[in-house]
Design an enzyme around this catalytic site. Structure first.
Site, PDB file in Angstrom:
ATOM      1  N   CYS A   1     -11.082   2.431  -0.040  1.00 41.09           N
ATOM      2  CA  CYS A   1      -9.652   2.722   0.148  1.00 41.09           C
ATOM      3  C   CYS A   1      -9.271   2.020   1.437  1.00 41.09           C
ATOM      4  O   CYS A   1     -10.015   2.090   2.429  1.00 41.09           O
ATOM      5  CB  CYS A   1      -9.438   4.223   0.271  1.00 41.09           C
ATOM      6  SG  CYS A   1      -7.814   4.690   0.933  1.00 41.09           S
TER       7      CYS A   1
ATOM      8  N   CYS B   1      -4.352  -1.988  -1.653  1.00 41.21           N
ATOM      9  CA  CYS B   1      -4.483  -0.588  -2.039  1.00 41.21           C
ATOM     10  C   CYS B   1      -5.600  -0.511  -3.076  1.00 41.21           C
ATOM     11  O   CYS B   1      -5.501  -1.132  -4.146  1.00 41.21           O
ATOM     12  CB  CYS B   1      -3.151  -0.130  -2.635  1.00 41.21           C
ATOM     13  SG  CYS B   1      -3.239   1.456  -3.476  1.00 41.21           S
TER      14      CYS B   1
ATOM     15  N   ASP C   1       0.878  -1.179   0.000  1.00 43.66           N
ATOM     16  CA  ASP C   1       0.000   0.000   0.000  1.00 43.66           C
ATOM     17  C   ASP C   1       0.914   1.227   0.000  1.00 43.66           C
ATOM     18  O   ASP C   1       2.132   1.109   0.102  1.00 43.66           O
ATOM     19  CB  ASP C   1      -0.898  -0.012   1.247  1.00 43.66           C
ATOM     20  CG  ASP C   1      -1.832   1.190   1.295  1.00 43.66           C
ATOM     21  OD1 ASP C   1      -2.394   1.545   0.237  1.00 43.66           O
ATOM     22  OD2 ASP C   1      -1.994   1.806   2.365  1.00 43.66           O
ATOM     23  N   SER C   2       0.280   2.403  -0.062  1.00 43.61           N
ATOM     24  CA  SER C   2       1.066   3.632   0.027  1.00 43.61           C
ATOM     25  C   SER C   2       1.493   3.921   1.464  1.00 43.61           C
ATOM     26  O   SER C   2       2.425   4.683   1.686  1.00 43.61           O
ATOM     27  CB  SER C   2       0.227   4.805  -0.493  1.00 43.61           C
ATOM     28  OG  SER C   2      -0.943   4.943   0.294  1.00 43.61           O
TER      29      SER C   2
ATOM     30  N   GLU D   1      -3.117   9.219   8.123  1.00 49.69           N
ATOM     31  CA  GLU D   1      -1.653   9.126   8.227  1.00 49.69           C
ATOM     32  C   GLU D   1      -1.124  10.080   9.303  1.00 49.69           C
ATOM     33  O   GLU D   1      -0.053   9.873   9.848  1.00 49.69           O
ATOM     34  CB  GLU D   1      -0.992   9.423   6.875  1.00 49.69           C
ATOM     35  CG  GLU D   1      -1.200   8.316   5.842  1.00 49.69           C
ATOM     36  CD  GLU D   1      -0.353   7.059   6.070  1.00 49.69           C
ATOM     37  OE1 GLU D   1       0.716   7.155   6.708  1.00 49.69           O
ATOM     38  OE2 GLU D   1      -0.772   5.973   5.613  1.00 49.69           O
TER      39      GLU D   1
ATOM     40  N   HIS E   1      -7.279   2.604   3.672  1.00 53.26           N
ATOM     41  CA  HIS E   1      -7.116   3.441   4.868  1.00 53.26           C
ATOM     42  C   HIS E   1      -8.429   3.576   5.650  1.00 53.26           C
ATOM     43  O   HIS E   1      -8.418   3.749   6.859  1.00 53.26           O
ATOM     44  CB  HIS E   1      -6.639   4.851   4.474  1.00 53.26           C
ATOM     45  CG  HIS E   1      -5.159   4.961   4.235  1.00 53.26           C
ATOM     46  ND1 HIS E   1      -4.558   4.509   3.087  1.00 53.26           N
ATOM     47  CD2 HIS E   1      -4.168   5.487   5.000  1.00 53.26           C
ATOM     48  CE1 HIS E   1      -3.251   4.758   3.153  1.00 53.26           C
ATOM     49  NE2 HIS E   1      -2.992   5.351   4.305  1.00 53.26           N
TER      50      HIS E   1
HETATM   51  N1  DGL Z   1      -4.770   2.987   0.736  1.00 56.67           N
HETATM   52  C1  DGL Z   1      -4.690   3.227  -0.659  1.00 56.67           C
HETATM   53  C2  DGL Z   1      -5.999   2.952  -1.344  1.00 56.67           C
HETATM   54  O1  DGL Z   1      -6.635   1.996  -0.936  1.00 56.67           O
HETATM   55  C3  DGL Z   1      -3.944   4.480  -1.082  1.00 56.67           C
HETATM   56  C4  DGL Z   1      -4.478   5.762  -0.566  1.00 56.67           C
HETATM   57  C5  DGL Z   1      -3.593   6.943  -0.964  1.00 56.67           C
HETATM   58  O2  DGL Z   1      -2.368   6.844  -0.813  1.00 56.67           O
HETATM   59  O3  DGL Z   1      -4.158   7.930  -1.439  1.00 56.67           O
HETATM   60  O4  DGL Z   1      -6.409   3.578  -2.281  1.00 56.67           O
END
Ligand code: DGL
Length: 286
Positions: free
Chosen positions: A203, A92, A29-30, A171, A205
């Site tokens: 997402c 992600c 993931d990011s 974050e 997150h």
């Molecule tokens: N968690 C990731 C997603 O599911 C990336 C979110 C991001 O870095 O903008 O899209």
């Protein structure tokens, strides 16, 4: 696509001779978003070893162009293969929506994305047929969830909203802060006005905000975390391929970041509810 449909492909997996049940699952993931997927792996696949890459040097992904997302995936996937991964879990949503169709047949390894399992779970959960989608701008603009939902149920209605402020808030560790609640309320407004009864957290997150979102949306709205279904698919796939690790001692979780180690270690431990003991910084080619 169900695991049953994708499973036969693994028998032709060129990576297969090199991988064994003891090989790790590669997750990326990011940032800390993929930890919500890792949590599902820890619960449903408790013996599996995992290599987790957080591309924190390039977070957020959500506002990046499709070309950038594909390029990033083309750097991360070879890294995880190099580390011996037996399967790649795209933890992600943005990569799943944009890069998965481009890279899925390019590498000698099976990949699991979040769009198909998440859409399947939402279509199963909805009673009214009105499904909300919260995700990054990249994911929403790709139309991936909307198309997958339509493909499963032509009559289903998808209401999508991009939520670009969520990733920086998460974050930053602002999980239950008033600012987060205010932002969440605004993002939910059009979805609730449209009468959704099911909401995809598109997402990875966003499941970190599950408590906040559930409270604001009301308990009659079913929140769908695509990772639950995606990890169930992973289990079926590994079983079919004969590479499921179903016993053994303590699993090994290895963490890599492309940005600073400490922030990921601190926030990640807090969000995961388990200590992340060590984090290694890596430089990806390109
Ligand atoms: N968690 C990731 C997603 O599911 C990336 C979110 C991001 O870095 O903008 O899209």
């Amino acid at each position: 696509m169900s695991a049953d449909k994708i499973a036969p492909k693994i028998s032709g997996n060129k990576n297969r001779e090199k991988v064994t049940p003891a090989s790790p699952i590669g997750v990326f993931d990011s940032g800390v978003g993929g930890l919500t997927v890792l949590r599902q792996i820890m619960q449903k696949l408790p013996h599996e070893d995992v290599i987790y890459l957080a591309d924190t040097a390039r977070i957020p992904y959500g506002g990046r162009s499709p070309q950038e997302i594909i390029k990033i995936n083309n750097e991360i996937i070879p890294f995880l293969i190099e580390q011996g991964a037996k399967l790649i879990m795209m933890a992600c949503g943005t990569s799943s929506a944009i890069a998965y169709p481009e890279v899925k047949d390019k590498y000698p390894i099976e990949m699991i994305n979040l769009i198909d399992p998440g859409s399947r779970a939402a279509v199963e959960a909805t009673r009214s047929g009105k499904i909300g989608i919260m995700a990054t701008a990249g994911t929403i603009n790709s139309g991936a969830f909307q198309q997958a939902i339509k493909g499963l149920d032509e009559k289903a209605q998808a209401e999508a909203i991009a939520c670009p402020l969520f990733v920086p808030l998460i974050e930053g560790g602002f999980i239950e802060a008033d600012e987060t609640k205010r932002v969440a309320k605004e993002y939910l407004k059009p979805l609730l006005a449209a009468g959704i009864d099911t909401l995809i957290l598109g997402c990875t997150h966003y499941p970190h905000l599950r408590k906040v979102l559930q409270k604001l949306a009301g308990k009659e709205v079913v929140l769908v975390d695509p990772a639950e279904e995606a990890v169930a698919d992973t289990k079926k796939l590994l079983k079919f391929a004969g590479t499921l690790k179903s016993r053994g001692g303590q699993p090994r979780y290895e963490y890599f970041v492309t940005g600073p180690e400490l922030h990921f270690q601190d926030l990640g431990s807090r969000l995961l509810g388990k200590p992340i003991v060590s984090v290694k910084q890596v430089k990806l080619p390109g």
